[in-house]
Scaffold this motif. Structure first.
Motif, PDB file in Angstrom:
ATOM      1  N   GLY A  50       0.716  -1.136   0.007  1.00 42.16           N
ATOM      2  CA  GLY A  50       0.039  -0.067   0.009  1.00 42.16           C
ATOM      3  C   GLY A  50       0.992   1.243   0.012  1.00 42.16           C
ATOM      4  N   GLY A  51       2.203   1.110   0.293  1.00 40.58           N
ATOM      5  CA  GLY A  51       2.831   2.272   0.559  1.00 40.58           C
ATOM      6  C   GLY A  51       2.330   3.445   1.132  1.00 40.58           C
ATOM      7  N   ALA A  52       1.851   4.512   0.306  1.00 40.06           N
ATOM      8  CA  ALA A  52       1.028   5.626   1.333  1.00 40.06           C
ATOM      9  C   ALA A  52      -0.032   5.182   1.979  1.00 40.06           C
ATOM     10  N   ALA A  53      -0.696   4.157   1.403  1.00 38.22           N
ATOM     11  CA  ALA A  53      -2.052   3.711   1.916  1.00 38.22           C
ATOM     12  C   ALA A  53      -1.581   2.578   3.398  1.00 38.22           C
ATOM     13  N   ARG A  54      -0.590   2.455   3.783  1.00 36.42           N
ATOM     14  CA  ARG A  54      -0.083   1.972   5.064  1.00 36.42           C
ATOM     15  C   ARG A  54      -0.477   0.566   4.787  1.00 36.42           C
ATOM     16  N   GLY A  55       0.644  -0.084   4.121  1.00 41.50           N
ATOM     17  CA  GLY A  55       0.506  -1.748   4.324  1.00 41.50           C
ATOM     18  C   GLY A  55       0.793  -2.169   5.480  1.00 41.50           C
ATOM     19  N   ASP A  56       1.744  -1.603   6.231  1.00 37.61           N
ATOM     20  CA  ASP A  56       1.894  -2.233   7.646  1.00 37.61           C
ATOM     21  C   ASP A  56       0.945  -2.166   8.335  1.00 37.61           C
ATOM     22  N   ILE A  57      -0.224  -1.306   8.203  1.00 41.22           N
ATOM     23  CA  ILE A  57      -1.513  -1.470   9.193  1.00 41.22           C
ATOM     24  C   ILE A  57      -2.232  -2.451   8.600  1.00 41.22           C
ATOM     25  N   ALA A  58      -2.233  -2.795   7.275  1.00 44.49           N
ATOM     26  CA  ALA A  58      -3.162  -3.992   6.869  1.00 44.49           C
ATOM     27  C   ALA A  58      -2.490  -5.279   7.318  1.00 44.49           C
ATOM     28  N   SER A  59      -1.314  -5.574   7.393  1.00 50.14           N
ATOM     29  CA  SER A  59      -0.536  -6.829   7.918  1.00 50.14           C
ATOM     30  C   SER A  59      -0.878  -7.027   9.228  1.00 50.14           C
ATOM     31  N   GLU A  91     -12.256  -8.622   7.247  1.00 50.78           N
ATOM     32  CA  GLU A  91     -13.346  -7.698   7.527  1.00 50.78           C
ATOM     33  C   GLU A  91     -12.735  -6.685   8.609  1.00 50.78           C
ATOM     34  N   ALA A  92     -11.930  -7.036   9.190  1.00 49.97           N
ATOM     35  CA  ALA A  92     -10.873  -6.011  10.218  1.00 49.97           C
ATOM     36  C   ALA A  92     -10.332  -5.070   9.407  1.00 49.97           C
ATOM     37  N   ILE A  93      -9.843  -5.352   8.332  1.00 53.72           N
ATOM     38  CA  ILE A  93      -8.942  -4.426   7.183  1.00 53.72           C
ATOM     39  C   ILE A  93     -10.070  -3.436   6.751  1.00 53.72           C
ATOM     40  N   ALA A  94     -11.156  -4.074   6.552  1.00 49.64           N
ATOM     41  CA  ALA A  94     -12.313  -3.078   5.875  1.00 49.64           C
ATOM     42  C   ALA A  94     -12.947  -2.123   6.901  1.00 49.64           C
ATOM     43  N   ASP A 100     -10.733   5.145   8.410  1.00 47.59           N
ATOM     44  CA  ASP A 100      -9.747   6.192   7.826  1.00 47.59           C
ATOM     45  C   ASP A 100      -9.721   5.961   6.446  1.00 47.59           C
ATOM     46  N   PRO A 101     -10.510   6.781   5.557  1.00 48.90           N
ATOM     47  CA  PRO A 101     -10.541   6.417   4.177  1.00 48.90           C
ATOM     48  C   PRO A 101      -9.204   6.649   3.522  1.00 48.90           C
ATOM     49  N   ALA A 102      -8.165   7.273   4.191  1.00 50.10           N
ATOM     50  CA  ALA A 102      -6.832   7.339   3.652  1.00 50.10           C
ATOM     51  C   ALA A 102      -6.305   5.996   3.443  1.00 50.10           C
TER      52      ALA A 102
END
Length: 430
Positions: A50-59, A91-94, A100-102
């Motif tokens: 995700g880069g700016a979309a924060r892939g670290d948050i997704a993982s 679902e948690a990622i959703a 945070d739409p960012a």
């Protein structure tokens, strides 16, 4: 997880896991977007994108959900538990994106092994991988959900070519909280002596199977995990690297060693206050700190806007292929342009031919034609005359059959007048 799982009767565990997990930011990335978890019943690797979309948050969000599976499974369907866990992570990622739409555009791979003491249920989405090392043989358990894997499956490229393909990181499936995906889920029977290896593509993307097998063939899980990270970085990995190694032990073997605490690594374990980065020294010193970042080499031909963009290069991981509808639009527009240029060229050529004139034979009389002699469709009768062709010299008659080119219409009229004069002089006198 589901309530039904909490009321199930625990199965009798014949084996135990001895495990170790490690994650390193690598030589190029400024942030670690990988997350990993290793516990007595669960192994999981997630590689955020995700880069700016924060892939670290997704993982890290996915690991936060999946780690709830780390309890001795009951008698229920192990595959269902893994499937449910991956959908809960989705679902948690959703939910994170809704808050945070960012974060829209973030996603993560997920490779999971849920252990019940006898077998493991493997769940997989994306291009992280799970391997089994048994009796000296390495087997890849999962199949990458990537564009290059489809090329391999079709026989268009080899595994070696896939490692250097320009679109090798283009993923076709991921947990993104938006698009429902069906994970690959299957069961694996285990025997004592088996070694499981889960990793992000920062490792499997650069290490040959023979090298992985060589490292897994000896040492403890801790040694193997650390050595695999070190080998990945030495092989030139430009990504975050996460490795989990787990051995299948008998109850007697497990009793000889103190039980290990669950491990959370990567983005899911990072503190708010970043610790100083230290050089990774591998198994020799036991230091598992992050490598000092170095400048990434950007290949020639990459757009300057990308070179100047301060966003993490991970942001471009999904970039090589735009949505199909835009690709078709571009192709249609390109076709329209090509057809337009071709039409203009043909129209110009036809216009030029209609400015050309020649003198020829039309039904036995000398006539003026417009166009190119002998080219059907580009020649037409322009003006007839009453000059008989057979009244002219035989050689001139043959030339008129082929068509005599002139510079312009005036020259054509002069030539017809000349032939008329010749015809009059050729008539016998009384």
């Amino acid at each position: 997880m589901t309530e039904a799982a909490t009321t199930e009767t625990p199965v009798t565990a014949s084996f135990r896991l001895r495990f170790h997990a490690i994650s390193d930011v690598g030589r190029v990335r400024k942030d670690n977007q990988d997350s990993g978890y290793a516990g007595p019943w669960l192994l999981a690797v997630c590689d955020g994108v995700g880069g700016a979309a924060r892939g670290d948050i997704a993982s890290s969000t996915a690991i936060g959900e999946l780690r709830q599976l780390d309890e001795q499974p009951g008698s229920g369907d192990l595959l269902v538990r893994v499937t449910d866990g991956l959908h809960e992570a989705h679902e948690a990622i959703a939910g994170q994106v809704d808050q945070d739409p960012a974060l829209n555009g973030t996603s993560t791979t997920a490779t999971v092994a849920l252990f019940d003491g006898n077998k493991a249920a493997i769940g997989h989405v994306g291009d992280s991988r799970a391997y089994l090392f048994r009796d000296g043989e390495l087997s890849q358990l999962t199949t990458d959900h990537t564009f290059v894997q489809t090329l391999i499956d079709e026989g268009r490229i080899t595994e070696a070519e896939a490692r250097v393909h320009p679109h090798r990181n283009l993923i076709l499936k991921a947990l993104d909280g938006l698009h429902e995906v069906e994970p690959d889920v299957f069961a694996l029977e285990l025997v004592p002596g088996d070694r499981l290896f889960l990793c992000s593509d920062g490792a499997c993307g650069v290490l040959e199977p023979a090298r992985i097998a060589d490292v897994l063939s000896g040492g403890s899980p801790e040694y193997a995990a650390i050595e695999l990270v070190r080998a990945s970085l030495e092989a030139g990995s430009s990504d975050n690297v996460t490795c989990i190694v787990a051995d299948v032990l008998t109850e007697e073997q497990a009793a000889e060693q103190p039980p290990a605490d669950p491990q959370v690594v990567g983005a899911a374990a990072e503190l708010k206050r970043r610790l100083p980065r230290t050089l990774f020294r591998g198994h020799r010193s036991g230091d598992t700190g992050e490598l000092e970042p170095v400048a990434a080499e950007i290949p020639d031909g990459v757009d300057f806007a990308i070179r100047a963009d301060p966003v993490d290069p991970e942001a471009y991981r999904y970039a090589p292929r735009p949505p199909a509808r835009y690709a078709w639009t571009k192709r249609i527009l390109a076709l329209v342009v090509v057809l337009g240029v071709l039409w203009v060229a043909l129209a110009s050529a036809y216009w030029w031919t209609q400015q050309q004139y020649y003198v020829g034979d039309h039904d036995g009389h000398v006539a003026i034609y417009r166009g190119i002699p002998g080219v059907p469709g580009l020649s037409s009768l322009y003006k007839d005359s009453d000059v008989p062709v057979d009244s002219l010299e035989p050689g001139l008659q043959s030339e008129l059959d082929d068509g005599i080119s002139v510079d312009d219409y005036d020259q054509a009229k002069d030539r017809v007048a000349m032939y008329a004069h010749q015809a009059q002089n050729a008539e016998p006198s009384e």
